[in-house]
Enzyme design. Sequence first.
Site, PDB file in Angstrom:
ATOM      1  NE  ARG A   1      -0.366  -0.278   4.960  1.00 39.22           N
ATOM      2  CZ  ARG A   1       0.033   0.796   5.626  1.00 39.22           C
ATOM      3  NH1 ARG A   1      -0.240   1.997   5.170  1.00 39.22           N
ATOM      4  NH2 ARG A   1       0.713   0.687   6.749  1.00 39.22           N
TER       5      ARG A   1
ATOM      6  NE  ARG B   1      -1.768   9.932   5.953  1.00 40.92           N
ATOM      7  CZ  ARG B   1      -0.771  10.138   6.802  1.00 40.92           C
ATOM      8  NH1 ARG B   1      -0.398  11.368   7.078  1.00 40.92           N
ATOM      9  NH2 ARG B   1      -0.158   9.120   7.357  1.00 40.92           N
TER      10      ARG B   1
ATOM     11  NE  ARG C   1      19.490  -2.694  -1.526  1.00 38.80           N
ATOM     12  CZ  ARG C   1      20.305  -2.430  -2.536  1.00 38.80           C
ATOM     13  NH1 ARG C   1      20.982  -3.420  -3.109  1.00 38.80           N
ATOM     14  NH2 ARG C   1      20.478  -1.208  -2.989  1.00 38.80           N
TER      15      ARG C   1
ATOM     16  NE  ARG D   1      16.592   8.159   5.196  1.00 33.70           N
ATOM     17  CZ  ARG D   1      15.794   7.750   6.172  1.00 33.70           C
ATOM     18  NH1 ARG D   1      14.578   8.226   6.286  1.00 33.70           N
ATOM     19  NH2 ARG D   1      16.213   6.855   7.055  1.00 33.70           N
TER      20      ARG D   1
ATOM     21  CD  GLU E   1      19.785   7.426   5.530  1.00 28.75           C
ATOM     22  OE1 GLU E   1      19.092   6.547   4.962  1.00 28.75           O
ATOM     23  OE2 GLU E   1      19.501   7.895   6.647  1.00 28.75           O
TER      24      GLU E   1
ATOM     25  CE1 TYR F   1      12.999  -2.259   6.607  1.00 28.59           C
ATOM     26  CE2 TYR F   1      10.981  -1.825   7.818  1.00 28.59           C
ATOM     27  CZ  TYR F   1      12.100  -1.370   7.167  1.00 28.59           C
ATOM     28  OH  TYR F   1      12.337  -0.022   7.094  1.00 28.59           O
TER      29      TYR F   1
ATOM     30  CG  ASP G   1       8.650  -0.051  11.764  1.00 29.04           C
ATOM     31  OD1 ASP G   1       9.647   0.222  11.071  1.00 29.04           O
ATOM     32  OD2 ASP G   1       7.483   0.070  11.357  1.00 29.04           O
TER      33      ASP G   1
END
Length: 372
Positions: free
Chosen positions: A171, A175, A248, A279, A305, A353, A355
């Site tokens: 997704r 917004r 990665r 970034r 980065e 992965y 958080d």
Amino acid sequence: MEKYHYLIVGSGLYGAIFAHEAKEKGKKVLVVDKRPNIGGNIYTEKIEGINVHKYGAHIFHTNNKKVWDYVNRFAEFNRFTNSPVANYKGELYSMPFNMYTFNKMWGVVTPEEAEKKINEQRAEITHEPQNLEEQAISLVGRDVYEKLVKGYTEKQWGRDCKDLPAFIIKRLPVRLTFDNNYFNALYQGIPIGGYTKLIENLLDGIEVRLNTDYLENKAELDALADNVVYTGAIDAYFDYKLGYLEYRSVRFETELLEISNFQGNAAVNYTDRETPWTRIIEHKWFEFGKDAEGNDLSKTVISREYSSEWKLGDEPYYPVNDEKNGKLYLQYKELAEQETNVIFGGRLGEYKYYDMDQVIAAVLDKCEKEFA
């Protein structure tokens, strides 16, 4: 020889929390880390009064009140809200994709106009998306994909979007409001004083040995403890005997600049393919450009980065959670389950992965079972 109940390999979030919880239960704990500092990838180093995120930006966000209450025992968090900016060849766009983005992209003013434009462009994909490019277009349309998704994603993964599986982008946040709050989480912020302070508080009163490579001294270190909590790469633990899992990696170029403001935002993503970095982080804005006493900082620290394919000797950052690696991980997981008295945890130990809040929830759950 002193004997420990738990030898914990790695002083990142998983290792530090497990160590703290074990100590609270009266267990004798030893933490080892091959780096010269505690904190794993959330380590922050103070430079000219600025808490620099040495291994990339870490912005704490969660909807889990139990996790939020837990971390607030060890650090006070500020009210930082992540609102990144996308730079496409000098054009600046709001992230996540919202009404500011769509107004800049197409000149639309109302949510109805924006939705109509997106739906027109999404209609290009009439079948089940076969790759990441088709998946992204089916979600946000071609214009947003070409300018804000394609180049950034290809740099991050080192592969053409047509060669990446569709599921990587399940997704994309769209917004139809003017809300720049990227995570939209109930709780978010940065620990005041940096993440290193948080880890120091978790490890208070616990023996830590830095510059200690567990895998190079495995037999000797294993002999010190009844149990091992291992937060390194699971394939490295087994000496890659089934093959290498893919990761990665990220390389950082950090500079101290003699100016007070470089880009006016904590994170700016460079979304064209030609710019080599993904970034630039300007660390001072994580704490509103102020030092610990609340004074404005006259200098700034930035980090560019660069995403790269992991190779032996590099720091692994992100598991490549595709089908091929998933199958190989399951084979390593079977080996791990045969190891008596070894717990594999964290992003590398579970090849997942995670958080930060997910790591914390996972380790607290593991501790509840372990110390029940």
